[in-house]
Design a protein around this motif. Structure first.
Motif, mmCIF file in Angstrom:
data_model
loop_
_atom_site.group_PDB
_atom_site.id
_atom_site.type_symbol
_atom_site.label_atom_id
_atom_site.label_comp_id
_atom_site.label_asym_id
_atom_site.label_seq_id
_atom_site.Cartn_x
_atom_site.Cartn_y
_atom_site.Cartn_z
ATOM 1 N N ALA A 90 0.815 -1.186 0.008
ATOM 2 C CA ALA A 90 0.003 -0.050 -0.118
ATOM 3 C C ALA A 90 0.912 1.136 0.122
ATOM 4 C CB ALA A 90 -1.018 -0.086 1.190
ATOM 5 N N GLY A 91 1.341 1.898 1.227
ATOM 6 C CA GLY A 91 2.089 2.785 1.257
ATOM 7 C C GLY A 91 3.479 2.505 1.196
ATOM 8 N N THR A 92 4.092 2.220 0.313
ATOM 9 C CA THR A 92 5.620 1.888 0.176
ATOM 10 C C THR A 92 6.232 2.568 -1.059
ATOM 11 O OG1 THR A 92 5.464 0.195 -1.514
ATOM 12 C CG2 THR A 92 5.134 -0.485 0.730
ATOM 13 N N GLU A 93 7.462 2.668 -0.933
ATOM 14 C CA GLU A 93 8.296 3.272 -2.123
ATOM 15 C C GLU A 93 9.622 2.574 -2.108
ATOM 16 O OE1 GLU A 93 8.610 7.376 -2.410
ATOM 17 O OE2 GLU A 93 9.889 7.577 -0.611
ATOM 18 N N ARG A 94 10.317 2.597 -3.244
ATOM 19 C CA ARG A 94 11.690 2.019 -3.165
ATOM 20 C C ARG A 94 12.687 3.264 -3.145
ATOM 21 N NH1 ARG A 94 14.201 -2.741 -4.712
ATOM 22 N NH2 ARG A 94 12.063 -3.737 -5.218
ATOM 23 N N ARG A 95 13.744 3.294 -2.152
ATOM 24 C CA ARG A 95 14.661 4.121 -2.211
ATOM 25 C C ARG A 95 15.835 3.540 -1.746
ATOM 26 N NH1 ARG A 95 12.931 7.930 2.991
ATOM 27 N NH2 ARG A 95 11.015 8.309 1.519
ATOM 28 N N ASP A 96 16.938 4.053 -2.483
ATOM 29 C CA ASP A 96 18.282 3.340 -2.483
ATOM 30 C C ASP A 96 18.243 2.003 -2.482
ATOM 31 O OD1 ASP A 96 18.907 6.078 -2.374
ATOM 32 O OD2 ASP A 96 18.904 6.098 0.100
ATOM 33 N N GLY A 97 17.441 1.348 -3.267
ATOM 34 C CA GLY A 97 17.613 -0.212 -3.219
ATOM 35 C C GLY A 97 16.882 -0.972 -1.986
ATOM 36 N N GLU A 98 16.191 -0.092 -1.250
ATOM 37 C CA GLU A 98 15.344 -0.684 -0.128
ATOM 38 C C GLU A 98 13.730 -0.318 -0.262
ATOM 39 O OE1 GLU A 98 17.695 -1.982 3.577
ATOM 40 O OE2 GLU A 98 18.067 0.100 3.453
ATOM 41 N N ILE A 99 12.888 -0.960 0.369
ATOM 42 C CA ILE A 99 11.619 -0.469 0.282
ATOM 43 C C ILE A 99 11.326 0.090 1.604
ATOM 44 C CG2 ILE A 99 9.246 -1.768 0.183
ATOM 45 C CD1 ILE A 99 10.188 -3.765 -1.596
ATOM 46 N N VAL A 100 10.885 1.161 1.492
ATOM 47 C CA VAL A 100 10.565 1.891 2.620
ATOM 48 C C VAL A 100 8.802 2.366 2.721
ATOM 49 C CG1 VAL A 100 12.770 2.979 2.865
ATOM 50 C CG2 VAL A 100 10.902 4.353 1.658
ATOM 51 N N ALA A 101 8.601 2.615 3.881
ATOM 52 C CA ALA A 101 7.064 2.943 4.366
ATOM 53 C C ALA A 101 7.062 4.194 4.005
ATOM 54 C CB ALA A 101 6.666 2.586 5.754
ATOM 55 N N ASN A 102 5.906 4.779 3.059
ATOM 56 C CA ASN A 102 5.622 6.027 2.868
ATOM 57 C C ASN A 102 4.141 6.608 2.924
ATOM 58 O OD1 ASN A 102 4.630 5.156 0.616
ATOM 59 N ND2 ASN A 102 5.422 7.035 -0.682
ATOM 60 N N GLY A 103 3.354 5.606 3.800
ATOM 61 C CA GLY A 103 1.938 6.054 4.009
ATOM 62 C C GLY A 103 1.412 5.276 5.441
ATOM 63 N N GLY A 104 0.149 5.628 5.501
ATOM 64 C CA GLY A 104 -0.315 5.226 6.838
ATOM 65 C C GLY A 104 -0.591 3.501 6.631
ATOM 66 N N ARG A 105 -1.293 2.923 5.918
ATOM 67 C CA ARG A 105 -1.456 1.616 5.574
ATOM 68 C C ARG A 105 -0.147 1.340 4.869
ATOM 69 N NH1 ARG A 105 -7.577 0.452 4.378
ATOM 70 N NH2 ARG A 105 -7.411 2.294 2.901
ATOM 71 N N VAL A 106 0.611 0.259 5.258
ATOM 72 C CA VAL A 106 1.961 0.171 4.520
ATOM 73 C C VAL A 106 1.623 -1.030 3.547
ATOM 74 C CG1 VAL A 106 4.354 -0.218 4.852
ATOM 75 C CG2 VAL A 106 3.154 1.478 6.314
ATOM 76 N N LEU A 107 1.356 -2.225 4.255
ATOM 77 C CA LEU A 107 1.332 -3.452 3.551
ATOM 78 C C LEU A 107 -0.173 -4.243 3.767
ATOM 79 C CD1 LEU A 107 4.715 -4.807 4.684
ATOM 80 C CD2 LEU A 107 4.003 -4.051 2.452
ATOM 81 N N SER A 108 -0.560 -5.072 3.006
ATOM 82 C CA SER A 108 -1.855 -5.755 3.079
ATOM 83 C C SER A 108 -1.416 -7.238 2.796
ATOM 84 C CB SER A 108 -2.879 -5.262 2.190
ATOM 85 O OG SER A 108 -3.793 -6.199 2.350
ATOM 86 N N VAL A 109 -1.388 -8.052 3.839
ATOM 87 C CA VAL A 109 -0.745 -9.460 3.856
ATOM 88 C C VAL A 109 -1.986 -10.256 3.744
ATOM 89 C CG1 VAL A 109 0.614 -11.170 4.893
ATOM 90 C CG2 VAL A 109 1.145 -8.843 5.314
ATOM 91 N N VAL A 110 -1.974 -11.272 2.490
ATOM 92 C CA VAL A 110 -3.101 -12.009 2.358
ATOM 93 C C VAL A 110 -2.942 -13.405 2.449
ATOM 94 C CG1 VAL A 110 -4.704 -12.723 0.208
ATOM 95 C CG2 VAL A 110 -3.800 -10.381 0.299
ATOM 96 N N GLY A 111 -3.621 -14.234 2.990
ATOM 97 C CA GLY A 111 -3.446 -15.615 3.396
ATOM 98 C C GLY A 111 -4.688 -16.306 2.694
ATOM 99 N N THR A 112 -4.719 -17.580 2.267
ATOM 100 C CA THR A 112 -5.772 -18.101 1.545
ATOM 101 C C THR A 112 -5.770 -19.660 2.071
ATOM 102 O OG1 THR A 112 -4.555 -18.878 -0.315
ATOM 103 C CG2 THR A 112 -5.605 -16.791 -0.457
ATOM 104 N N GLY A 113 -6.707 -20.242 1.927
ATOM 105 C CA GLY A 113 -7.156 -21.527 2.174
ATOM 106 C C GLY A 113 -8.210 -22.119 2.065
ATOM 107 N N PRO A 114 -8.478 -23.511 2.348
ATOM 108 C CA PRO A 114 -9.913 -23.967 2.147
ATOM 109 C C PRO A 114 -10.991 -23.489 3.363
ATOM 110 C CG PRO A 114 -8.250 -25.740 3.323
ATOM 111 C CD PRO A 114 -7.509 -24.406 2.730
#
Ligand code: AMP
Ligand code: GLY
Length: 406
Positions: free
Chosen positions: A353-377
């Motif tokens: 979500a709120g991420t950007e690439r800076r100097d080869g690394e991924i950094v946070a640049n927003g309030g909600r940063v990631l949305s981690v998804v899991g799936t299953g039966p």
């Protein structure tokens, strides 16, 4: 098909991921995008709320379809400008997007269409607000009339707080409190026909146990094992079709996705809000379960051929998403910290979500940063897989809820 997606959040990463998996899509572009989308689409710098900029980018790229993610560009008229340039666009024009852009307009449409919703008054000054609060009683619900990026609504038992919010906003909608679990239902629309996606549930409060401030959404899951089987059909009949018909009658046909936020009250589902776009993070789980290729479906909305589409196909099983938010979200999120431990498995993955690439690394640049998804039966498995992936992610000061889909 060359597709351009406008936006930069977890919802846009989910849209891009599904579009990338569609064999019909030959080129995928996104503006402005984020560090995760950059891995699957070509990014372009653009001001997403500038209709002229978006339309000229789409023209320059030779886009066959533009998909507008967030509400601000829609309310600013980006879809109108893209269509005026002769390019099909997924997303409502400026006028029907007011269904999200103005709470008062949305209430007026619902009233005219006979849609079940909270009784409400639009109030222009503190005296009217005080009278409406007294009429409905506690808990008090006060909504800024305009777009407020998730910060316009106060639900409180404290009359002084309700009055203060009304005074700070100016024009407000004050309404009766709706009691019951919330459901998000997305309906794809082409101006005349509407087709429901699978219902989802979102977790709006910042902390476990539905404590803390309202946020854009801290997690979501689909399907809803506890919801009646005919919920989507009931909402189509009582809410979506009358609303779409009323907008068409007013000369503002609705094309794009109509997001219906519902409270499942003792007297049946009632509308809490409409949005003119996909919900975030519900989209991350709903699109994960949708097996029908996405590009053709969004194109059918854009060019008015939804009625000719085959029925949607859904994957069995469940999807759960957990949002990782930056330190001090939602108040004033801390940006710039490095994110480590991003990984995926065959049954789980990370949307940015709120991420950007800076100097080869991924950094946070927003309030909600990631949305981690899991799936299953089933939901428990999907949930466990999402949280397994969350456990490996490092972001200084970040927080997430531990009770999503429990
Ligand atoms: P909205 O921006 O209208 O979605 O409001 C944000 C959140 O406030 C909703 O997701 C609900 O949790 C809550 N809310 C809004 N309107 C009401 C209502 N009439 N009754 C109870 N809760 C509400
Ligand atoms: N998840 C709530 C929203 O997108 O408004």
């Amino acid at each position: 098909m060359r597709v351009l997606v406008i936006g930069s959040g977890g919802r846009e990463h989910a849209l891009c991921r599904s579009l990338k998996l569609d064999p019909q899509v030959s080129e995928l572009h996104c503006a402005p995008g984020n560090a995760g989308i950059e891995e699957i689409a070509t990014l372009h710098a653009v001001t997403p709320t500038d209709p002229g900029q978006v339309a000229s980018l789409a023209t320059r790229l030779g886009a066959d379809l533009v998909v507008v993610g967030p509400e601000a560009p829609l309310v600013a008229g980006v879809a109108d400008a893209v269509r005026a340039a002769g390019i099909p666009c997924f997303g409502p024009s400026r006028e029907p997007a007011m269904i999200e852009g103005s709470k008062a307009f949305a209430k007026d449409v619902m009233l005219a269409a006979g849609v079940p919703t909270a009784r409400a008054h639009t109030c222009a000054n503190p005296e009217e607000a005080a009278a409406a609060l007294a009429e409905f009683g506690a808990p008090y619900v006060v909504k800024d009339d305009g777009l407020a990026a998730g910060k316009g609504v106060v639900v409180t038992g404290d009359l002084a707080e309700a009055l203060a919010h009304a005074a700070a906003c100016g024009r407000v909608v004050i309404e009766e409190f709706l009691d019951g679990p919330e459901v998000s239902l997305f309906a794809l629309c082409d101006g005349a026909t509407a087709v429901p996606l699978q219902p989802a549930q979102d977790f709006k409060r910042a902390y476990d146990g539905d404590e803390g401030p309202n946020t854009g959404g801290m997690g979501a899951y689909t399907p809803l094992p506890w919801a009646p089987d005919d919920l989507a059909e009931q909402v189509m009949r009582e809410v979506v079709r009358p609303t779409v018909a009323e907008l068409a009658r007013r000369g503002m046909p609705y094309s794009g996705v109509l997001y219906v936020g519902l409270a499942m009250t003792a007297k049946g589902p009632k509308v809490i809000e409409f949005n003119a776009r996909f919900g975030d993070p519900e989209t991350q789980v709903v699109l994960d379960r949708l097996a029908t290729p996405l590009a053709g479906l969004l194109m059918a909305c854009a060019n008015g051929t939804l009625a000719g589409q085959p029925p949607l196909v859904w994957r069995d099983g469940s999807a759960v998403t957990v949002v990782i938010a930056a330190e001090n979200y939602p108040a004033d999120p801390v940006k710039g910290d490095v994110i480590r431990g991003l990984a995926s498995t065959p049954d789980s993955y990370v949307l940015h979500a709120g991420t950007e690439r800076r100097d080869g690394e991924i950094v946070a640049n927003g309030g909600r940063v990631l949305s981690v998804v899991g799936t299953g039966p089933d939901q428990a498995t999907a949930r466990a897989r999402a949280y397994d992936l969350v456990a490996g992610i490092e972001l200084r000061g970040s927080h997430h809820r531990t009770d999503i889909a429990r």
